[in-house]
Design a protein around this motif. Structure first.
Motif, PDB file in Angstrom:
ATOM      1  N   GLY A  30      48.302  35.396  35.833  1.00  0.00           N
ATOM      2  CA  GLY A  30      49.396  34.473  35.523  1.00  0.00           C
ATOM      3  C   GLY A  30      50.202  34.928  34.336  1.00  0.00           C
ATOM      4  O   GLY A  30      49.797  35.843  33.601  1.00  0.00           O
ATOM      5  N   ARG A  31      51.327  34.274  34.150  1.00  0.00           N
ATOM      6  CA  ARG A  31      52.227  34.583  33.057  1.00  0.00           C
ATOM      7  C   ARG A  31      51.497  34.437  31.715  1.00  0.00           C
ATOM      8  O   ARG A  31      50.569  33.640  31.588  1.00  0.00           O
ATOM      9  CB  ARG A  31      53.386  33.590  33.123  1.00  0.00           C
ATOM     10  N   SER A  32      51.957  35.166  30.705  1.00  0.00           N
ATOM     11  CA  SER A  32      51.411  35.033  29.359  1.00  0.00           C
ATOM     12  C   SER A  32      51.535  33.589  28.916  1.00  0.00           C
ATOM     13  O   SER A  32      52.588  32.967  29.128  1.00  0.00           O
ATOM     14  CB  SER A  32      52.231  35.873  28.382  1.00  0.00           C
ATOM     15  N   VAL A  52      41.876  32.334  22.820  1.00  0.00           N
ATOM     16  CA  VAL A  52      43.072  31.582  23.207  1.00  0.00           C
ATOM     17  C   VAL A  52      44.054  31.619  22.052  1.00  0.00           C
ATOM     18  O   VAL A  52      43.644  31.674  20.893  1.00  0.00           O
ATOM     19  CB  VAL A  52      42.651  30.116  23.498  1.00  0.00           C
ATOM     20  N   SER A  53      45.348  31.634  22.354  1.00  0.00           N
ATOM     21  CA  SER A  53      46.326  31.567  21.271  1.00  0.00           C
ATOM     22  C   SER A  53      47.589  30.872  21.721  1.00  0.00           C
ATOM     23  O   SER A  53      47.954  30.912  22.885  1.00  0.00           O
ATOM     24  CB  SER A  53      46.665  32.980  20.801  1.00  0.00           C
ATOM     25  N   ARG A  54      48.233  30.244  20.768  1.00  0.00           N
ATOM     26  CA  ARG A  54      49.524  29.628  21.002  1.00  0.00           C
ATOM     27  C   ARG A  54      50.599  30.685  21.276  1.00  0.00           C
ATOM     28  O   ARG A  54      51.597  30.423  21.906  1.00  0.00           O
ATOM     29  CB  ARG A  54      49.921  28.918  19.711  1.00  0.00           C
ATOM     30  N   THR A  55      50.370  31.876  20.721  1.00  0.00           N
ATOM     31  CA  THR A  55      51.332  32.971  20.885  1.00  0.00           C
ATOM     32  C   THR A  55      51.049  33.739  22.168  1.00  0.00           C
ATOM     33  O   THR A  55      49.920  34.171  22.378  1.00  0.00           O
ATOM     34  CB  THR A  55      51.209  33.955  19.697  1.00  0.00           C
ATOM     35  N   PRO A  56      52.076  33.940  23.020  1.00  0.00           N
ATOM     36  CA  PRO A  56      51.847  34.701  24.255  1.00  0.00           C
ATOM     37  C   PRO A  56      51.384  36.121  23.941  1.00  0.00           C
ATOM     38  O   PRO A  56      51.711  36.671  22.892  1.00  0.00           O
ATOM     39  CB  PRO A  56      53.230  34.739  24.914  1.00  0.00           C
ATOM     40  N   GLY A  57      50.604  36.692  24.853  1.00  0.00           N
ATOM     41  CA  GLY A  57      50.163  38.072  24.672  1.00  0.00           C
ATOM     42  C   GLY A  57      48.822  38.186  23.989  1.00  0.00           C
ATOM     43  O   GLY A  57      48.463  39.248  23.476  1.00  0.00           O
ATOM     44  N   TYR A  85      51.461  38.432  32.534  1.00  0.00           N
ATOM     45  CA  TYR A  85      52.691  39.191  32.756  1.00  0.00           C
ATOM     46  C   TYR A  85      53.857  38.440  32.108  1.00  0.00           C
ATOM     47  O   TYR A  85      53.718  37.279  31.701  1.00  0.00           O
ATOM     48  CB  TYR A  85      52.950  39.415  34.241  1.00  0.00           C
ATOM     49  N   GLY A  86      54.963  39.135  31.996  1.00  0.00           N
ATOM     50  CA  GLY A  86      56.174  38.472  31.527  1.00  0.00           C
ATOM     51  C   GLY A  86      56.269  38.259  30.029  1.00  0.00           C
ATOM     52  O   GLY A  86      57.034  37.430  29.574  1.00  0.00           O
ATOM     53  N   TYR A  87      55.489  39.024  29.278  1.00  0.00           N
ATOM     54  CA  TYR A  87      55.571  38.845  27.830  1.00  0.00           C
ATOM     55  C   TYR A  87      56.475  39.913  27.234  1.00  0.00           C
ATOM     56  O   TYR A  87      56.063  41.033  26.960  1.00  0.00           O
ATOM     57  CB  TYR A  87      54.168  38.900  27.218  1.00  0.00           C
ATOM     58  N   ARG A 123      57.144  24.771  34.689  1.00  0.00           N
ATOM     59  CA  ARG A 123      58.204  25.767  34.819  1.00  0.00           C
ATOM     60  C   ARG A 123      57.756  26.907  35.738  1.00  0.00           C
ATOM     61  O   ARG A 123      56.861  27.661  35.409  1.00  0.00           O
ATOM     62  CB  ARG A 123      58.448  26.337  33.415  1.00  0.00           C
ATOM     63  N   ILE A 124      58.392  27.027  36.880  1.00  0.00           N
ATOM     64  CA  ILE A 124      58.061  28.137  37.771  1.00  0.00           C
ATOM     65  C   ILE A 124      59.136  29.204  37.581  1.00  0.00           C
ATOM     66  O   ILE A 124      60.323  28.920  37.682  1.00  0.00           O
ATOM     67  CB  ILE A 124      58.035  27.673  39.237  1.00  0.00           C
ATOM     68  N   GLU A 125      58.706  30.426  37.260  1.00  0.00           N
ATOM     69  CA  GLU A 125      59.653  31.502  36.974  1.00  0.00           C
ATOM     70  C   GLU A 125      59.732  32.457  38.175  1.00  0.00           C
ATOM     71  O   GLU A 125      58.775  32.563  38.942  1.00  0.00           O
ATOM     72  CB  GLU A 125      59.177  32.311  35.762  1.00  0.00           C
ATOM     73  N   PRO A 126      60.875  33.169  38.284  1.00  0.00           N
ATOM     74  CA  PRO A 126      60.989  34.155  39.364  1.00  0.00           C
ATOM     75  C   PRO A 126      59.809  35.131  39.390  1.00  0.00           C
ATOM     76  O   PRO A 126      59.340  35.535  40.449  1.00  0.00           O
ATOM     77  CB  PRO A 126      62.294  34.898  39.041  1.00  0.00           C
ATOM     78  N   GLN A 127      59.319  35.472  38.198  1.00  0.00           N
ATOM     79  CA  GLN A 127      58.204  36.424  38.162  1.00  0.00           C
ATOM     80  C   GLN A 127      56.927  35.876  38.799  1.00  0.00           C
ATOM     81  O   GLN A 127      56.105  36.632  39.300  1.00  0.00           O
ATOM     82  CB  GLN A 127      57.940  36.821  36.713  1.00  0.00           C
ATOM     83  N   ASP A 128      56.791  34.539  38.774  1.00  0.00           N
ATOM     84  CA  ASP A 128      55.638  33.932  39.447  1.00  0.00           C
ATOM     85  C   ASP A 128      55.727  34.170  40.951  1.00  0.00           C
ATOM     86  O   ASP A 128      54.735  34.479  41.606  1.00  0.00           O
ATOM     87  CB  ASP A 128      55.585  32.421  39.158  1.00  0.00           C
ATOM     88  N   ARG A 129      56.927  34.020  41.488  1.00  0.00           N
ATOM     89  CA  ARG A 129      57.103  34.253  42.937  1.00  0.00           C
ATOM     90  C   ARG A 129      56.885  35.715  43.282  1.00  0.00           C
ATOM     91  O   ARG A 129      56.264  36.043  44.283  1.00  0.00           O
ATOM     92  CB  ARG A 129      58.527  33.913  43.368  1.00  0.00           C
TER      93      ARG A 129
END
Ligand code: GTP
Ligand code: MG
Length: 212
Positions: A30-32, A52-57, A85-87, A123-129
């Motif tokens: 899944g997305r960052s 776990v972190s509040r910051t993506p990545g 992904y997507g970070y 929020r569904i992003e294009p990258q999820d698809r």
């Protein structure tokens, strides 16, 4: 079913480091920042097992967690936490090495029995698809999980789940399963899905080699 043990085994930055034993695996994709590591902790009733972190990545390697349960059909398996992904803010050097590592893992891993694709319910992003489509042709149909549902009102929640059903459509294997790592809503359903993935007949090859 009772979880007997859950332990961190290995963090891998290269495919050569992936564990070699023929143990079945289930991975979280899944997305960052979507809540993969939080969901792993929630599933295993272990706060802080995965970072776990509040910051993506936050998760930057392929992390293997060994789980044992009292269920005779699901005695031992790996739960695998992947980088998101997507970070976009990750240093370029890191970003370049991430994609191939994850893709290689998902496309080439014989031990892999199933993938959960986590999507932020808000929020569904294009990258999820794109990722969903890519998974269909490589690791197999993922089970969709709508994360952070505790942040939604009842109306927002039904709108979001309906949108996910429409976007991912009939190709989705199940669900989407609504999940919250705070209230642990969805935990039983996810365990049922894990069990189905692990006991599916495609697992018999490994079991025949003495995994159970
Ligand atoms: P990367 O490792 O960066 O790919 O992120 P991740 O997908 O592992 O996300 P992580 O579990 O680190 O969580 C990201 C942030 O979302 C943290 O601040 C979590 O506390 C928060 N979070 C995760 N799951 C939930 C949830 O179910 N509800 C709420 N309210 N917050 C959540
Ligand atoms: Mg993580």
């Amino acid at each position: 079913m009772k979880i007997l043990t859950a332990e961190f085994v290995r963090s891998c930055l290269k495919p050569e480091q992936f564990p070699r034993e023929p143990l079945r695996e289930v991975a979280l994709v899944g997305r960052s920042n979507v809540g993969k590591s939080s969901l792993l902790n929630s599933l295993l009733h272990r706060r802080g097992l995965a970072k776990v972190s509040r910051t993506p990545g936050k998760t930057r390697a392929v992390n293997f967690f060994l789980v044992t349960t009292d269920d005779p059909q699901v005695r031992r398996f790996y739960l695998v936490d992947l980088p998101g992904y997507g970070y976009a803010k990750a240093p370029k050097s890191v970003r370049i090495s991430w994609g191939p590592l994850i893709e290689r893992y998902l496309a080439d891993r014989p031990q892999l029995r199933g993938v959960f694709q986590l999507v932020d319910a808000r929020r569904i992003e294009p990258q999820d698809r794109d990722t969903f489509q890519w998974l269909l042709g490589t690791a197999g149909t993922p089970v969709l999980v709508a994360t952070k549902v505790d942040k939604l009102s009842r109306t927002q929640r039904s709108t979001s789940l309906a949108a996910m059903r429409e976007i991912f459509g009939a190709a989705a294997r199940l669900g989407p399963i609504p999940y919250s790592s705070i209230t642990h809503e969805g935990r039983e359903e996810l365990w049922a899905a894990i069990r189905t993935m692990l006991v599916a007949s495609s697992g018999e090859r490994l079991e025949a080699r003495g995994e159970r």
